[in-house]
Design a protein around this motif. Structure first.
Motif, PDB file in Angstrom:
ATOM      1  N   PRO A 120       0.803  -1.224   0.000  1.00 28.70           N
ATOM      2  CA  PRO A 120       0.000   0.000   0.000  1.00 28.70           C
ATOM      3  C   PRO A 120       0.837   1.276   0.000  1.00 28.70           C
ATOM      4  O   PRO A 120       0.353   2.334  -0.400  1.00 28.70           O
ATOM      5  CB  PRO A 120      -0.814  -0.102   1.292  1.00 28.70           C
ATOM      6  N   LEU A 121       2.087   1.175   0.441  1.00 36.82           N
ATOM      7  CA  LEU A 121       2.946   2.349   0.470  1.00 36.82           C
ATOM      8  C   LEU A 121       3.090   2.956  -0.917  1.00 36.82           C
ATOM      9  O   LEU A 121       3.204   4.176  -1.069  1.00 36.82           O
ATOM     10  CB  LEU A 121       4.315   1.963   1.026  1.00 36.82           C
ATOM     11  N   GLY A 122       3.062   2.111  -1.936  1.00 36.98           N
ATOM     12  CA  GLY A 122       3.075   2.593  -3.310  1.00 36.98           C
ATOM     13  C   GLY A 122       4.423   3.056  -3.818  1.00 36.98           C
ATOM     14  O   GLY A 122       4.522   3.683  -4.874  1.00 36.98           O
ATOM     15  N   ARG A 123       5.479   2.761  -3.092  1.00 31.58           N
ATOM     16  CA  ARG A 123       6.834   3.132  -3.502  1.00 31.58           C
ATOM     17  C   ARG A 123       7.816   2.207  -2.808  1.00 31.58           C
ATOM     18  O   ARG A 123       7.456   1.478  -1.881  1.00 31.58           O
ATOM     19  CB  ARG A 123       7.150   4.582  -3.105  1.00 31.58           C
ATOM     20  N   LEU A 124       9.052   2.244  -3.265  1.00 34.92           N
ATOM     21  CA  LEU A 124      10.088   1.500  -2.571  1.00 34.92           C
ATOM     22  C   LEU A 124      10.458   2.226  -1.283  1.00 34.92           C
ATOM     23  O   LEU A 124      10.448   3.451  -1.224  1.00 34.92           O
ATOM     24  CB  LEU A 124      11.343   1.365  -3.449  1.00 34.92           C
ATOM     25  N   LEU A 125      10.762   1.457  -0.254  1.00 37.20           N
ATOM     26  CA  LEU A 125      11.287   2.039   0.973  1.00 37.20           C
ATOM     27  C   LEU A 125      12.730   2.477   0.758  1.00 37.20           C
ATOM     28  O   LEU A 125      13.458   1.900  -0.066  1.00 37.20           O
ATOM     29  CB  LEU A 125      11.263   1.008   2.096  1.00 37.20           C
ATOM     30  N   GLU A 126      13.161   3.473   1.491  1.00 33.74           N
ATOM     31  CA  GLU A 126      14.559   3.870   1.490  1.00 33.74           C
ATOM     32  C   GLU A 126      15.267   3.147   2.640  1.00 33.74           C
ATOM     33  O   GLU A 126      14.664   2.894   3.696  1.00 33.74           O
ATOM     34  CB  GLU A 126      14.697   5.377   1.657  1.00 33.74           C
ATOM     35  N   PRO A 127      16.542   2.793   2.477  1.00 30.10           N
ATOM     36  CA  PRO A 127      17.260   2.088   3.537  1.00 30.10           C
ATOM     37  C   PRO A 127      17.218   2.811   4.877  1.00 30.10           C
ATOM     38  O   PRO A 127      17.174   2.172   5.937  1.00 30.10           O
ATOM     39  CB  PRO A 127      18.695   2.011   2.997  1.00 30.10           C
ATOM     40  N   GLU A 128      17.217   4.143   4.847  1.00 25.87           N
ATOM     41  CA  GLU A 128      17.202   4.917   6.078  1.00 25.87           C
ATOM     42  C   GLU A 128      15.916   4.722   6.876  1.00 25.87           C
ATOM     43  O   GLU A 128      15.915   4.859   8.109  1.00 25.87           O
ATOM     44  CB  GLU A 128      17.413   6.395   5.775  1.00 25.87           C
TER      45      GLU A 128
END
Length: 230
Positions: A191-199
């Motif tokens: 649902p986030l609709g994007r890739l997560l960032e490592p941070e």
């Protein structure tokens, strides 16, 4: 107080972001790569932690993945994913927990995956090994209950790392899509609709490792925007 933090798979991607966050907080950080310690080898793990001395925070981040339909999944890929993702976490956790219990303080945080909670197509070895990593964490947490040591896990959806980039390229090659479309397909899986960032993953790890998180034990933090609700 400065803590000694060990981050396996700590030289790139999520591990590098985790190491940087602890370093910024003033901790002594050992970002472990394969050249430093083979997490799948019992002797290598024992020798590494013997040299390291007391560990306050262990972050089990070393991981590998492979993707193929079940019928084309190889035993080699299955074994490698289990060895790194599950056995590696087991060996490193086993190495540090006795000392943590003696000191009655410590944190073990395992970087698992949303695949540690649900199954995804074409990821039999990865999903099974991440379920095992989560199960290991829960069993360890049960043994640690009532002590000053905790074990928890973070379970992110796809993160912008070299591992994910390889997945994107595989999707593009197999489907004939462009890499931008392949990335969008992965992002749409949560649902986030994007890739997560490592941070973002590093923030969750640091939260679970905080002194103030002493009451959190045997839990997973899912980072996917709300798709998996536990």
């Amino acid at each position: 107080m400065m803590r000694t933090v060990v981050v396996t798979g700590g030289t790139k991607g999520i591990g590098a972001a985790v190491a940087a966050r602890f370093e910024a907080a003033g901790d002594r950080v050992l970002a472990v790569g394969r050249a430093d310690c083979d997490v799948t080898d019992e002797d290598s793990v024992r020798e590494f932690f013997d040299r390291t001395g007391p560990v306050d925070v262990l972050v089990n981040n070393a991981g590998v993945s492979a993707s193929a339909p079940l019928a084309r999944s190889t035993l080699t890929d299955w074994r490698e994913q289990w060895q790194v993702n599950a056995t590696g976490a087991f060996l490193c956790t086993r190495a540090v927990v006795p000392g943590m219990r003696e000191r009655d303080r410590g944190r073990v945080v395992t970087v698992a995956s949303t695949a540690g909670h649900v199954g995804y197509r074409y990821t039999t070895g990865y999903t099974a090994s991440k379920h095992a990593a989560v199960g290991l964490m829960r069993a360890v947490a049960a043994e640690l209950a009532g002590t000053g040591v905790t074990a928890n896990a973070v379970c992110p959806a796809f993160v912008r790392t070299a591992m994910t980039e390889r997945s994107i390229r595989r999707i593009a090659e197999r489907t004939g899509r462009g890499e931008a479309d392949a990335e969008a397909a992965l992002a749409a899986a949560a649902p986030l609709g994007r890739l997560l960032e490592p941070e973002e993953v590093a923030f969750a790890v640091a939260f679970l490792a905080a002194e103030e998180a002493a009451a959190i034990n045997g839990q997973t933090i899912v980072l996917d925007g709300g798709g998996i609700q536990l």
